[in-house]
Design a protein around this motif. Sequence first.
Motif, PDB file in Angstrom:
ATOM      1  N   VAL A 196      15.628 -25.227  13.251  1.00 24.34           N
ATOM      2  CA  VAL A 196      14.567 -24.894  12.292  1.00 24.34           C
ATOM      3  C   VAL A 196      14.077 -23.455  12.389  1.00 24.34           C
ATOM      4  N   SER A 197      14.531 -22.711  13.378  1.00 24.45           N
ATOM      5  CA  SER A 197      13.939 -21.393  13.630  1.00 24.45           C
ATOM      6  C   SER A 197      14.047 -20.454  12.438  1.00 24.45           C
ATOM      7  N   ASN A 198      15.210 -20.391  11.779  1.00 27.52           N
ATOM      8  CA  ASN A 198      15.348 -19.457  10.668  1.00 27.52           C
ATOM      9  C   ASN A 198      14.545 -19.885   9.450  1.00 27.52           C
ATOM     10  N   VAL A 199      14.477 -21.202   9.189  1.00 24.71           N
ATOM     11  CA  VAL A 199      13.666 -21.684   8.071  1.00 24.71           C
ATOM     12  C   VAL A 199      12.217 -21.229   8.248  1.00 24.71           C
ATOM     13  N   VAL A 200      11.715 -21.358   9.468  1.00 21.34           N
ATOM     14  CA  VAL A 200      10.325 -21.014   9.753  1.00 21.34           C
ATOM     15  C   VAL A 200      10.123 -19.498   9.773  1.00 21.34           C
ATOM     16  N   ASP A 201      11.039 -18.774  10.408  1.00 25.06           N
ATOM     17  CA  ASP A 201      10.877 -17.324  10.493  1.00 25.06           C
ATOM     18  C   ASP A 201      11.027 -16.651   9.135  1.00 25.06           C
ATOM     19  N   PHE A 202      11.913 -17.172   8.277  1.00 24.25           N
ATOM     20  CA  PHE A 202      11.998 -16.642   6.914  1.00 24.25           C
ATOM     21  C   PHE A 202      10.665 -16.850   6.193  1.00 24.25           C
ATOM     22  N   THR A 203      10.064 -18.012   6.404  1.00 28.67           N
ATOM     23  CA  THR A 203       8.768 -18.293   5.769  1.00 28.67           C
ATOM     24  C   THR A 203       7.705 -17.325   6.271  1.00 28.67           C
ATOM     25  N   ILE A 204       7.680 -17.078   7.573  1.00 27.81           N
ATOM     26  CA  ILE A 204       6.713 -16.130   8.138  1.00 27.81           C
ATOM     27  C   ILE A 204       6.930 -14.744   7.543  1.00 27.81           C
ATOM     28  N   ALA A 205       8.189 -14.334   7.401  1.00 27.64           N
ATOM     29  CA  ALA A 205       8.491 -13.024   6.816  1.00 27.64           C
ATOM     30  C   ALA A 205       7.887 -12.909   5.421  1.00 27.64           C
ATOM     31  N   HIS A 206       8.029 -13.950   4.620  1.00 31.68           N
ATOM     32  CA  HIS A 206       7.500 -13.897   3.255  1.00 31.68           C
ATOM     33  C   HIS A 206       5.979 -14.031   3.226  1.00 31.68           C
ATOM     34  N   LEU A 207       5.411 -14.781   4.154  1.00 31.18           N
ATOM     35  CA  LEU A 207       3.957 -14.845   4.243  1.00 31.18           C
ATOM     36  C   LEU A 207       3.383 -13.472   4.592  1.00 31.18           C
ATOM     37  N   LEU A 208       4.050 -12.748   5.472  1.00 27.82           N
ATOM     38  CA  LEU A 208       3.622 -11.389   5.798  1.00 27.82           C
ATOM     39  C   LEU A 208       3.669 -10.495   4.563  1.00 27.82           C
ATOM     40  N   GLU A 209       4.736 -10.617   3.795  1.00 26.09           N
ATOM     41  CA  GLU A 209       4.853  -9.810   2.580  1.00 26.09           C
ATOM     42  C   GLU A 209       3.775 -10.160   1.558  1.00 26.09           C
ATOM     43  N   ILE A 210       3.551 -11.445   1.380  1.00 23.65           N
ATOM     44  CA  ILE A 210       2.545 -11.880   0.400  1.00 23.65           C
ATOM     45  C   ILE A 210       1.165 -11.346   0.773  1.00 23.65           C
ATOM     46  N   GLU A 211       0.801 -11.503   2.049  1.00 24.25           N
ATOM     47  CA  GLU A 211      -0.523 -11.041   2.472  1.00 24.25           C
ATOM     48  C   GLU A 211      -0.625  -9.524   2.422  1.00 24.25           C
ATOM     49  N   THR A 212       0.454  -8.836   2.748  1.00 22.49           N
ATOM     50  CA  THR A 212       0.456  -7.373   2.670  1.00 22.49           C
ATOM     51  C   THR A 212       0.248  -6.897   1.240  1.00 22.49           C
ATOM     52  N   VAL A 213       0.971  -7.495   0.304  1.00 24.01           N
ATOM     53  CA  VAL A 213       0.825  -7.118  -1.104  1.00 24.01           C
ATOM     54  C   VAL A 213      -0.585  -7.418  -1.582  1.00 24.01           C
ATOM     55  N   ARG A 214      -1.122  -8.575  -1.201  1.00 20.83           N
ATOM     56  CA  ARG A 214      -2.495  -8.927  -1.603  1.00 20.83           C
ATOM     57  C   ARG A 214      -3.482  -7.876  -1.104  1.00 20.83           C
ATOM     58  N   LEU A 215      -3.343  -7.473   0.154  1.00 17.46           N
ATOM     59  CA  LEU A 215      -4.261  -6.498   0.727  1.00 17.46           C
ATOM     60  C   LEU A 215      -4.116  -5.138   0.058  1.00 17.46           C
ATOM     61  N   CYS A 216      -2.873  -4.752  -0.245  1.00  7.94           N
ATOM     62  CA  CYS A 216      -2.660  -3.476  -0.933  1.00  7.94           C
ATOM     63  C   CYS A 216      -3.352  -3.470  -2.298  1.00  7.94           C
ATOM     64  N   VAL A 217      -3.138  -4.525  -3.060  1.00  6.90           N
ATOM     65  CA  VAL A 217      -3.760  -4.610  -4.383  1.00  6.90           C
ATOM     66  C   VAL A 217      -5.277  -4.600  -4.259  1.00  6.90           C
ATOM     67  N   GLU A 218      -5.780  -5.295  -3.255  1.00  7.73           N
ATOM     68  CA  GLU A 218      -7.225  -5.341  -3.018  1.00  7.73           C
ATOM     69  C   GLU A 218      -7.774  -3.953  -2.711  1.00  7.73           C
ATOM     70  N   ARG A 219      -6.953  -3.109  -2.050  1.00  4.85           N
ATOM     71  CA  ARG A 219      -7.372  -1.757  -1.698  1.00  4.85           C
ATOM     72  C   ARG A 219      -7.109  -0.755  -2.830  1.00  4.85           C
ATOM     73  N   GLY A 220      -6.519  -1.205  -3.916  1.00  4.04           N
ATOM     74  CA  GLY A 220      -6.199  -0.302  -5.004  1.00  4.04           C
ATOM     75  C   GLY A 220      -4.915   0.463  -4.795  1.00  4.04           C
ATOM     76  N   ILE A 221      -4.036  -0.052  -3.925  1.00  3.40           N
ATOM     77  CA  ILE A 221      -2.749   0.585  -3.619  1.00  3.40           C
ATOM     78  C   ILE A 221      -1.635  -0.213  -4.303  1.00  3.40           C
ATOM     79  N   THR A 222      -0.710   0.466  -4.933  1.00  2.00           N
ATOM     80  CA  THR A 222       0.448  -0.214  -5.510  1.00  2.00           C
ATOM     81  C   THR A 222       1.537  -0.307  -4.452  1.00  2.00           C
ATOM     82  N   PRO A 223       1.840  -1.491  -3.949  1.00  2.00           N
ATOM     83  CA  PRO A 223       2.858  -1.603  -2.895  1.00  2.00           C
ATOM     84  C   PRO A 223       4.254  -1.413  -3.471  1.00  2.00           C
ATOM     85  N   PRO A 224       5.167  -0.810  -2.708  1.00  2.00           N
ATOM     86  CA  PRO A 224       6.540  -0.644  -3.189  1.00  2.00           C
ATOM     87  C   PRO A 224       7.304  -1.966  -3.068  1.00  2.00           C
ATOM     88  N   VAL A 225       7.702  -2.535  -4.183  1.00  2.00           N
ATOM     89  CA  VAL A 225       8.361  -3.847  -4.195  1.00  2.00           C
ATOM     90  C   VAL A 225       9.646  -3.757  -5.003  1.00  2.00           C
TER      91      VAL A 225
END
Length: 252
Positions: A196-225
């Motif tokens: 299960v390690s890759n299933v979970v770690d892939f999910t963590i990777a995307h959760l990090l991206e989602i939260e990062t993008v949310r924080l960037c938008v909240e700060r008025g920054i356009t994240p590079p996607v």
Amino acid sequence: MTEFNDFGYVEKAFANIREVVAKQGKNIHRAASLMADAIAADKLIHVYAGGGHTTLAMGEMFFRAGGLANINPLMETALSVFNQALKYLELERTVNFGSSIIKYYDIQKDDLVIIFHNIGINPATIDAAAEIKKRGGRIIAVASSYWQSEMPPDHFIRHPNGKNLFDYADVAIDDYNPVGDAVVNVPGLDTPIAPVSNVVDFTIAHLLEIETVRLCVERGITPPVWSSANAPGGDEKNAAYLKKYKPLIKSL
């Protein structure tokens, strides 16, 4: 013909993911805040994996549709599943190999590095983490507390210094991967299957991206996607990011 049976694999994988979401949200937020800081400072976010199938999590974050364009994989094919299996297994247990990779990519003070290694104790992981800290870098570590706490202190796969990846982390994200990784027992077979390690770690990777993008938008920054290169208009949308990041990211 017998009926299909997953022996609880899907539920076990989702249970692991739900545990991460329930218990690691604060750490994911803290890590994403560091990632958003790097984007605000127009810096790369480096990603390293300590060997074997954990290198796939690094690949999942790189040049991925809907993923961050400033991800720089500290790629070493010799440690990856694209090397011969016994060779990468030997190299991930080789002292000083991990530090040489960090030296090659020339990690600098205040650079941010995400390290994936669910076991979190082998030399290629520990030496890389130690070299990053020596250079003044910051580490987001994704690993399992179970492996780090349950493996004997003198086990041969451990780094000689006996340290765990979480010992070096500025932010530690526990993926709760069980020792042995495989979670399914099929009656009649003694060996567990279905990791299960890759299933979970892939999910963590995307959760990090989602939260990062949310924080960037909240700060008025356009994240590079990245846009999907296979969707209409994708190459055109990605052209500016390729022009900017190709000179900076060796794997592009």
